[in-house]
Write a protein that holds these residues in place. Structure first.
Motif, mmCIF file in Angstrom:
data_model
loop_
_atom_site.group_PDB
_atom_site.id
_atom_site.type_symbol
_atom_site.label_atom_id
_atom_site.label_comp_id
_atom_site.label_asym_id
_atom_site.label_seq_id
_atom_site.Cartn_x
_atom_site.Cartn_y
_atom_site.Cartn_z
ATOM 1 N N GLU A 1 0.795 -1.225 0.000
ATOM 2 C CA GLU A 1 0.000 0.000 0.000
ATOM 3 C C GLU A 1 0.834 1.286 0.000
ATOM 4 O O GLU A 1 0.504 2.227 -0.745
ATOM 5 C CB GLU A 1 -0.959 -0.002 1.197
ATOM 6 C CG GLU A 1 -1.697 1.303 1.441
ATOM 7 C CD GLU A 1 -2.537 1.748 0.256
ATOM 8 O OE1 GLU A 1 -2.825 2.964 0.173
ATOM 9 O OE2 GLU A 1 -2.909 0.905 -0.590
ATOM 10 N N PRO A 2 1.918 1.403 0.783
ATOM 11 C CA PRO A 2 2.676 2.667 0.751
ATOM 12 C C PRO A 2 3.231 3.005 -0.631
ATOM 13 O O PRO A 2 3.245 4.177 -1.023
ATOM 14 C CB PRO A 2 3.809 2.418 1.760
ATOM 15 C CG PRO A 2 3.273 1.392 2.687
ATOM 16 C CD PRO A 2 2.430 0.499 1.829
ATOM 17 N N ALA B 1 9.623 2.999 2.735
ATOM 18 C CA ALA B 1 8.797 1.971 2.101
ATOM 19 C C ALA B 1 9.080 1.875 0.609
ATOM 20 O O ALA B 1 9.083 0.775 0.036
ATOM 21 C CB ALA B 1 7.323 2.275 2.340
ATOM 22 N N LEU B 2 9.329 3.018 -0.045
ATOM 23 C CA LEU B 2 9.619 3.005 -1.478
ATOM 24 C C LEU B 2 10.957 2.339 -1.783
ATOM 25 O O LEU B 2 11.138 1.737 -2.846
ATOM 26 C CB LEU B 2 9.611 4.434 -2.019
ATOM 27 C CG LEU B 2 8.242 5.100 -2.132
ATOM 28 C CD1 LEU B 2 8.386 6.579 -2.420
ATOM 29 C CD2 LEU B 2 7.399 4.428 -3.213
ATOM 30 N N GLN B 3 11.901 2.441 -0.866
ATOM 31 C CA GLN B 3 13.215 1.842 -1.075
ATOM 32 C C GLN B 3 13.215 0.339 -0.798
ATOM 33 O O GLN B 3 14.104 -0.370 -1.267
ATOM 34 C CB GLN B 3 14.247 2.515 -0.173
ATOM 35 C CG GLN B 3 14.530 3.971 -0.517
ATOM 36 C CD GLN B 3 15.524 4.601 0.448
ATOM 37 O OE1 GLN B 3 15.763 4.085 1.545
ATOM 38 N NE2 GLN B 3 16.098 5.716 0.057
ATOM 39 N N SER C 1 2.611 6.649 -5.261
ATOM 40 C CA SER C 1 2.457 6.843 -6.701
ATOM 41 C C SER C 1 1.149 7.545 -7.019
ATOM 42 O O SER C 1 1.096 8.424 -7.887
ATOM 43 C CB SER C 1 2.518 5.493 -7.421
ATOM 44 O OG SER C 1 2.423 5.655 -8.822
ATOM 45 N N ALA C 2 0.079 7.210 -6.293
ATOM 46 C CA ALA C 2 -1.228 7.826 -6.549
ATOM 47 C C ALA C 2 -1.234 9.295 -6.145
ATOM 48 O O ALA C 2 -1.846 10.133 -6.828
ATOM 49 C CB ALA C 2 -2.315 7.071 -5.792
ATOM 50 N N GLU C 3 -0.554 9.627 -5.058
ATOM 51 C CA GLU C 3 -0.513 11.020 -4.602
ATOM 52 C C GLU C 3 0.394 11.868 -5.484
ATOM 53 O O GLU C 3 0.259 13.082 -5.514
ATOM 54 C CB GLU C 3 -0.059 11.075 -3.143
ATOM 55 C CG GLU C 3 -1.083 10.510 -2.179
ATOM 56 C CD GLU C 3 -0.595 10.504 -0.731
ATOM 57 O OE1 GLU C 3 0.293 11.311 -0.406
ATOM 58 O OE2 GLU C 3 -1.108 9.690 0.053
ATOM 59 N N ARG C 4 1.352 11.227 -6.151
ATOM 60 C CA ARG C 4 2.220 11.867 -7.147
ATOM 61 C C ARG C 4 3.227 12.814 -6.493
ATOM 62 O O ARG C 4 3.097 13.204 -5.342
ATOM 63 C CB ARG C 4 1.402 12.607 -8.213
ATOM 64 C CG ARG C 4 0.359 11.745 -8.881
ATOM 65 C CD ARG C 4 -0.496 12.511 -9.850
ATOM 66 N NE ARG C 4 0.250 12.885 -11.045
ATOM 67 C CZ ARG C 4 0.451 12.084 -12.077
ATOM 68 N NH1 ARG C 4 -0.014 10.845 -12.066
ATOM 69 N NH2 ARG C 4 1.110 12.499 -13.139
#
Length: 320
Positions: free
Chosen positions: A161-162, A277-279, A167-170
């Motif tokens: 989810e993170p 979380a992205l890493q 990505s959705a929040e951009r």
């Protein structure tokens, strides 16, 4: 600007460990506008400060995270003058494409250019599916898609989810870059404007056959296309109506399906909510790129740093 740079060393004493400070959440929800509003500046001074950072973010100051600005300053040793020199004072003399070509020539990888990936499945061997229906299997995969384009691939199992939320929040960046050729060789100048103007920055970069080539940026690509000669001319004439525009050129990165952003800049709250979380790998899929670098996020330097880190992860996962 001096205060912002000085504060950056307090909050980011080690620029390549951006999550080190235990109280980052106290400032991560603040914007660049918040900083300059609280600085006791006159309206004109405030406009200049916000305009400078709107250009840096390539997006509106209202969605530009203060911690992202501080990270840039901290990477430049807490000196905003050095920051400007580091970010815009030097160029690759043979162009950015020459760097990519040199990497490709030096490496031993098989390159499949123009091959669009549509899906990555991790049930059994990792399977990468492309738009023409072909499949390739791998023990490990490295994904370097820009953050805004991350959800264009069907990951199975789905991304955590993170990653999907970020990505959705951009990113904060949603602007444009345009090159403007004007008649004759002109004296150097630098122009800034508040972020509600079509262009927020312009300056001469090169001379070409007796003319001058300007580079200019704006914060909202939806409001001005970089190849719209009439629109770009009108925006430039807000500063310099004495300049005759011969031609304009550029690329709409926001509409490009493989980027969907310009250079990556974080929104308020994104550093503490999403960076770690992205890493993080997703099974055998690892994520790298300038968007999620620790230091110099938004630059080639950040992409290289991120690539080195992920190369180590892959090497460890392969048991090399």
């Amino acid at each position: 600007m001096d205060r912002l740079a000085a504060d950056s060393r307090e909050w980011f004493p080690r620029p390549y460990e951006p999550l080190r400070h235990p109280d980052l959440h106290h400032i991560d929800d603040r914007t660049v506008i918040d900083h300059f509003t609280d600085s006791g500046l006159s309206p004109a001074e405030r406009e200049v400060g916000i305009g400078v950072w709107a250009e840096h973010f390539n997006g509106p100051a209202a969605v530009s995270g203060l911690t992202q600005a501080m990270r840039w300053c901290a990477a430049a040793s807490g000196d905003w003058r050095l920051l400007h020199e580091a970010t815009s004072g030097h160029r690759l003399t043979t162009g950015t494409a020459s760097l990519a070509a040199a990497i490709a020539e030096h490496g031993t990888a098989d390159l499949h250019l123009g091959t669009k990936v549509t899906a990555v499945s991790q049930h059994g061997p990792i399977t990468v599916t492309t738009a023409d229906g072909s499949r390739r299997t791998a023990r490990q995969v490295v994904c370097t898609l820009p953050l805004n384009a991350l959800t264009s691939i069907d990951f199975d199992p789905a991304l955590p989810e993170p990653k999907r939320a970020a990505s959705a929040e951009r990113t904060a960046s949603q602007g444009l870059k345009t090159w403007i050729r004007v008649r004759g060789e002109i004296e150097p100048f630098t122009a800034y404007a508040p972020d509600d103007h079509p262009l927020t920055f312009a300056r001469p970069e090169y001379t070409v056959d007796g003319d001058t080539l300007l580079v200019a940026f704006g914060t909202r690509a939806a409001d001005l296309h970089p190849t719209d000669k009439e629109g770009v001319t009108h925006a430039l004439h807000r500063w310099r109506d004495d300049l005759e525009v011969v031609d304009v050129a550029g690329h709409d990165w926001m509409s490009d399906e493989f980027s969907r952003e310009t250079w990556p800049m974080q929104r308020p709250g994104h550093l503490t909510k999403y960076l770690a979380a992205l890493q993080r790998p997703h099974g055998g899929v690892h994520f790298a790129g300038s968007d999620i670098a620790n230091g110099w996020a938004g630059f080639i330097d950040g992409a290289i740093e991120s690539g080195l880190r992920v190369a180590g992860q892959v090497e460890a996962a392969l048991g090399s």
